[in-house]
Enzyme design. Structure first.
Site, PDB file in Angstrom:
ATOM      1  N   GLN A 131       0.840  -1.202   0.000  1.00  0.00           N
ATOM      2  CA  GLN A 131       0.000   0.000   0.000  1.00  0.00           C
ATOM      3  C   GLN A 131       0.877   1.254   0.000  1.00  0.00           C
ATOM      4  O   GLN A 131       1.586   1.516   0.965  1.00  0.00           O
ATOM      5  CB  GLN A 131      -0.868  -0.008   1.264  1.00  0.00           C
ATOM      6  CG  GLN A 131      -1.714   1.237   1.464  1.00  0.00           C
ATOM      7  CD  GLN A 131      -2.587   1.144   2.712  1.00  0.00           C
ATOM      8  OE1 GLN A 131      -2.287   0.366   3.630  1.00  0.00           O
ATOM      9  NE2 GLN A 131      -3.652   1.913   2.757  1.00  0.00           N
ATOM     10  N   GLY A 132       0.813   2.030  -1.050  1.00  0.00           N
ATOM     11  CA  GLY A 132       1.634   3.236  -1.166  1.00  0.00           C
ATOM     12  C   GLY A 132       0.823   4.496  -0.950  1.00  0.00           C
ATOM     13  O   GLY A 132       0.544   5.243  -1.895  1.00  0.00           O
ATOM     14  N   TYR A 133       0.428   4.712   0.297  1.00  0.00           N
ATOM     15  CA  TYR A 133      -0.315   5.930   0.628  1.00  0.00           C
ATOM     16  C   TYR A 133       0.624   6.962   1.261  1.00  0.00           C
ATOM     17  O   TYR A 133       0.780   8.061   0.766  1.00  0.00           O
ATOM     18  CB  TYR A 133      -1.431   5.623   1.638  1.00  0.00           C
ATOM     19  CG  TYR A 133      -2.734   5.129   1.053  1.00  0.00           C
ATOM     20  CD1 TYR A 133      -2.800   4.551  -0.203  1.00  0.00           C
ATOM     21  CD2 TYR A 133      -3.914   5.225   1.797  1.00  0.00           C
ATOM     22  CE1 TYR A 133      -4.006   4.092  -0.716  1.00  0.00           C
ATOM     23  CE2 TYR A 133      -5.127   4.767   1.291  1.00  0.00           C
ATOM     24  CZ  TYR A 133      -5.169   4.195   0.034  1.00  0.00           C
ATOM     25  OH  TYR A 133      -6.364   3.753  -0.454  1.00  0.00           O
ATOM     26  N   SER A 134       1.256   6.586   2.402  1.00  0.00           N
ATOM     27  CA  SER A 134       1.999   7.565   3.211  1.00  0.00           C
ATOM     28  C   SER A 134       3.230   8.089   2.482  1.00  0.00           C
ATOM     29  O   SER A 134       3.902   7.362   1.749  1.00  0.00           O
ATOM     30  CB  SER A 134       2.450   6.924   4.525  1.00  0.00           C
ATOM     31  OG  SER A 134       1.348   6.406   5.220  1.00  0.00           O
ATOM     32  N   GLU A 251     -10.165  -1.389   5.207  1.00  0.00           N
ATOM     33  CA  GLU A 251      -9.088  -1.570   6.190  1.00  0.00           C
ATOM     34  C   GLU A 251      -9.650  -1.576   7.604  1.00  0.00           C
ATOM     35  O   GLU A 251      -9.187  -2.296   8.468  1.00  0.00           O
ATOM     36  CB  GLU A 251      -8.061  -0.442   6.038  1.00  0.00           C
ATOM     37  CG  GLU A 251      -6.823  -0.630   6.895  1.00  0.00           C
ATOM     38  CD  GLU A 251      -5.689   0.337   6.539  1.00  0.00           C
ATOM     39  OE1 GLU A 251      -5.987   1.424   6.014  1.00  0.00           O
ATOM     40  OE2 GLU A 251      -4.533  -0.005   6.795  1.00  0.00           O
ATOM     41  N   ASN A 376      -4.237   7.126  17.088  1.00  0.00           N
ATOM     42  CA  ASN A 376      -5.278   7.278  18.113  1.00  0.00           C
ATOM     43  C   ASN A 376      -5.927   8.665  18.062  1.00  0.00           C
ATOM     44  O   ASN A 376      -7.139   8.799  18.246  1.00  0.00           O
ATOM     45  CB  ASN A 376      -4.678   7.046  19.506  1.00  0.00           C
ATOM     46  CG  ASN A 376      -4.709   5.577  19.887  1.00  0.00           C
ATOM     47  OD1 ASN A 376      -4.982   4.714  19.053  1.00  0.00           O
ATOM     48  ND2 ASN A 376      -4.424   5.285  21.143  1.00  0.00           N
TER      49      ASN A 376
HETATM   50  C1  LIG Z   1       3.842  -0.565  11.412  1.00  0.00           C
HETATM   51  C2  LIG Z   1       3.370   0.440  10.407  1.00  0.00           C
HETATM   52  C3  LIG Z   1       3.038   0.007   9.132  1.00  0.00           C
HETATM   53  C4  LIG Z   1       2.621   0.927   8.167  1.00  0.00           C
HETATM   54  N1  LIG Z   1       2.328   0.486   6.908  1.00  0.00           N
HETATM   55  C5  LIG Z   1       1.973   1.380   5.961  1.00  0.00           C
HETATM   56  C6  LIG Z   1       1.747   0.941   4.609  1.00  0.00           C
HETATM   57  O1  LIG Z   1       1.884  -0.241   4.273  1.00  0.00           O
HETATM   58  N2  LIG Z   1       1.415   1.867   3.677  1.00  0.00           N
HETATM   59  C7  LIG Z   1       1.254   3.187   4.001  1.00  0.00           C
HETATM   60  O2  LIG Z   1       0.910   3.966   3.104  1.00  0.00           O
HETATM   61  N3  LIG Z   1       1.462   3.645   5.267  1.00  0.00           N
HETATM   62  C8  LIG Z   1       1.828   2.763   6.230  1.00  0.00           C
HETATM   63  N4  LIG Z   1       2.066   3.196   7.523  1.00  0.00           N
HETATM   64  C9  LIG Z   1       2.012   4.631   7.796  1.00  0.00           C
HETATM   65  C10 LIG Z   1       0.842   5.051   8.668  1.00  0.00           C
HETATM   66  O3  LIG Z   1      -0.343   5.049   7.942  1.00  0.00           O
HETATM   67  C11 LIG Z   1       1.190   6.461   9.197  1.00  0.00           C
HETATM   68  O4  LIG Z   1       2.291   6.319  10.075  1.00  0.00           O
HETATM   69  C12 LIG Z   1       0.042   7.091   9.942  1.00  0.00           C
HETATM   70  O5  LIG Z   1      -1.001   7.401   9.056  1.00  0.00           O
HETATM   71  C13 LIG Z   1       0.492   8.378  10.679  1.00  0.00           C
HETATM   72  O6  LIG Z   1       1.128   9.232   9.804  1.00  0.00           O
HETATM   73  P1  LIG Z   1       2.570   9.840  10.148  1.00  0.00           P
HETATM   74  O7  LIG Z   1       3.441   8.727  10.557  1.00  0.00           O
HETATM   75  O8  LIG Z   1       2.979  10.681   8.994  1.00  0.00           O
HETATM   76  O9  LIG Z   1       2.353  10.757  11.434  1.00  0.00           O
HETATM   77  P2  LIG Z   1       1.753  12.231  11.452  1.00  0.00           P
HETATM   78  O10 LIG Z   1       0.517  12.267  10.624  1.00  0.00           O
HETATM   79  O11 LIG Z   1       2.837  13.198  11.119  1.00  0.00           O
HETATM   80  O12 LIG Z   1       1.349  12.372  12.967  1.00  0.00           O
HETATM   81  C14 LIG Z   1       2.271  12.744  13.998  1.00  0.00           C
HETATM   82  C15 LIG Z   1       1.470  12.916  15.294  1.00  0.00           C
HETATM   83  O13 LIG Z   1       0.543  14.024  15.148  1.00  0.00           O
HETATM   84  C16 LIG Z   1      -0.786  13.598  15.435  1.00  0.00           C
HETATM   85  N5  LIG Z   1      -1.740  14.277  14.549  1.00  0.00           N
HETATM   86  C17 LIG Z   1      -1.633  14.427  13.208  1.00  0.00           C
HETATM   87  N6  LIG Z   1      -2.725  15.068  12.727  1.00  0.00           N
HETATM   88  C18 LIG Z   1      -3.532  15.316  13.783  1.00  0.00           C
HETATM   89  C19 LIG Z   1      -4.808  15.944  13.931  1.00  0.00           C
HETATM   90  N7  LIG Z   1      -5.470  16.425  12.867  1.00  0.00           N
HETATM   91  N8  LIG Z   1      -5.354  16.004  15.171  1.00  0.00           N
HETATM   92  C20 LIG Z   1      -4.691  15.500  16.250  1.00  0.00           C
HETATM   93  N9  LIG Z   1      -3.461  14.910  16.181  1.00  0.00           N
HETATM   94  C21 LIG Z   1      -2.908  14.813  14.955  1.00  0.00           C
HETATM   95  C22 LIG Z   1      -0.770  12.094  15.161  1.00  0.00           C
HETATM   96  O14 LIG Z   1      -1.800  11.441  15.866  1.00  0.00           O
HETATM   97  C23 LIG Z   1       0.618  11.694  15.640  1.00  0.00           C
HETATM   98  O15 LIG Z   1       0.611  11.520  17.023  1.00  0.00           O
HETATM   99  C24 LIG Z   1       2.490   2.304   8.512  1.00  0.00           C
HETATM  100  C25 LIG Z   1       2.826   2.728   9.800  1.00  0.00           C
HETATM  101  C26 LIG Z   1       3.270   1.817  10.732  1.00  0.00           C
HETATM  102  C27 LIG Z   1       3.628   2.317  12.101  1.00  0.00           C
END
Ligand SMILES: Cc1cc2nc3c(=O)[nH]c(=O)nc-3n(C[C@H](O)[C@H](O)[C@H](O)COP(=O)(O)OP(=O)(O)OC[C@H]3O[C@@H](n4cnc5c(N)ncnc54)[C@H](O)[C@@H]3O)c2cc1C
Length: 399
Positions: A131-134, A251, A376
């Site tokens: 999955q290439g979202y992030s 999901e 969360n």
């Molecule tokens: C084990 C694992 C597997 C993963 N696998 C995939 C994958 O296969 N494909 C993929 O695309 N992604 C994957 N991910 C990525 C995952 O979807 C992202 O880590 C997640 O969506 C959070 O984004 P971020 O890491 O950029 O954190 P950020 O979005 O930068 O968040 C940083 C902090 O800010 C808080 N925050 C951000 N926005 C808000 C808001 N509006 N209100 C309150 N708090 C906020 C967050 O809760 C967090 O605590 C994976 C992540 C993990 C840990």
């Protein structure tokens, strides 16, 4: 609210349990209880063989409609399938991203041609997906993706350029579904496309990321004019957000409900150790074990409540929105409990090859449960806005 399954469903339970008892033996004995989050690197090839065995038995993609090769199981029976699979020690599925995310999305939004090209290869376990979202600047704020998709008339292909991150199982995957910007002037959720991109090509560079667990289940993926066939865009250019959000519904849907049996296995192991090493004599530990048991029962009853009110079209009601927040916090705390039950042993790895035990790995990996699939904080926003109808939090303007 119904708290039990129907007689038909229980008969189904017996049939899947019997099939697993017959097949998850011999060469597959060693992969029982292996694989899955934090343990994905273990026995990958053996688990791939197991995927083929499941496919031969018709036990992949059990929730897909029959016309697409699935078993068309009801939500109840899908839950039962996942429960029995975990109870039997079924290994982590190597094809779960294709089965749970790519496939249902193609069934809902894909063209006939895309469905006939990709679905059979997911069903038979031959092609694996990631999955290439992030991206570095787009996680919770997914609409901020910067990866670009430009259509090259001469090649009759889309050319994808940009960086994805945290891409789970990218090194093992044959295909990646990703969102990329088709309209370079757009911002936010507009102007995106949803693409199906082959991983084994010169324009794709995968760099594993070392995790706390010492393994690399996720990766950085760099696309440098990676080629994507003209008919490998799902929907039209600009439809990407709609398709991407449809996928997230899968999901957070039924596939997570069956995991409670896996949690039960982990809790049973913790209780077994607590009894053996005397930790169970400690009143504070006893209290936490009891709390963990109660939390698991609550998850169970909440799932049954959700199933009771299912309207039959697969949509789970608003109460289901608490589920990710609840299970991820519970599971993270279970990791803490496991370490405290182990005591000083929690910090020891006996000898080479210095592999983590399942509970050490559980502790480390569950740090991420409250992040992936929506953090969360984001879950709380979803509950507040969509379930409780509170005012939406401010969002940046889109053009
Ligand atoms: C084990 C694992 C597997 C993963 N696998 C995939 C994958 O296969 N494909 C993929 O695309 N992604 C994957 N991910 C990525 C995952 O979807 C992202 O880590 C997640 O969506 C959070 O984004 P971020 O890491 O950029 O954190 P950020 O979005 O930068 O968040 C940083 C902090 O800010 C808080 N925050 C951000 N926005 C808000 C808001 N509006 N209100 C309150 N708090 C906020 C967050 O809760 C967090 O605590 C994976 C992540 C993990 C840990």
């Amino acid at each position: 609210m119904k708290l039990t399954f129907s007689a038909d469903d229980e008969a189904f339970r017996e049939s899947i349990a019997a099939w697993l008892a017959e097949n998850l033996t011999g060469e597959f004995e060693k992969i029982r209880f292996r694989g899955g989050p934090g343990d994905e690197h273990m026995y990958f090839e053996e688990r791939r063989e197991w995927e083929y065995r499941l496919a031969e038995g018709g036990w992949t993609c059990v929730g897909w409609p029959r016309e697409h090769g699935g078993r068309g199981l009801s939500i109840e029976q899908q839950v039962i399938f996942h429960e029995e699979y975990a109870r039997a020690g079924g290994p982590g599925r190597v094809g779960h991203i294709g089965e749970g995310l790519a496939g249902p999305t193609l069934i809902a939004f894909g063209s006939d041609q895309q469905q006939s090209r990709f679905l059979p290869q997911i069903l038979n376990g031959k092609e694996l997906w990631c999955q290439g979202y992030s991206e570095p600047g787009a996680g919770s704020d997914l609409a901020n993706v910067r990866t670009r998709a430009v259509f090259d008339e001469n090649k009759d292909k889309w050319l994808i350029t940009g960086q994805k991150i945290w891409t789970s199982l990218a090194t093992e995957s044959d295909w990646c579904f990703l969102i990329a910007r088709t309209d370079p002037a757009s911002r936010g959720s507009r102007g995106l496309g949803f693409f199906l991109v082959e991983m084994d090509q010169p324009g794709v560079d995968i760099r594993p990321i070392n995790q706390l667990t010492g393994t690399s289940e996720f990766n950085e993926v760099f696309f440098d004019a990676a080629e994507c066939d003209a008919d490998c865009i799902v929907g039209e250019p600009g439809d990407g957000w709609k398709v991407a959000m449809g996928l997230l519904g899968f999901e957070r849907g039924v596939s997570t409900l069956g995991q409670q049996m896996l949690f039960q296995n982990e809790l049973d192991e913790i209780v077994r150790i607590a009894k053996a090493n005397g930790a169970a004599e400690d009143p504070a530990i006893r209290q936490r074990i009891a709390d963990a048991h109660i939390g698991l029962r609550i998850m169970r009853y909440n799932s049954m409540r959700t199933l009771s009110s299912d309207v039959g079209d697969g949509s789970l009601e608003k109460a289901a929105m608490i589920y990710k927040l609840y299970w991820s916090s519970w599971h993270r705390n279970l990791g803490n409990l496991a370490m405290d039950v182990l005591g000083p042993e929690a910090e020891i790895i006996e000898s080479e090859p210095y592999e983590l035990t399942r509970l050490q790995s559980l502790f480390l990996f569950t740090r991420s449960d409250t992040i992936y699939g929506g953090t969360n904080q984001i879950q709380r926003n979803i509950i507040a806005e969509r379930a409780l109808g509170l005012p939406r939090e401010p969002r940046p303007p889109t053009n």
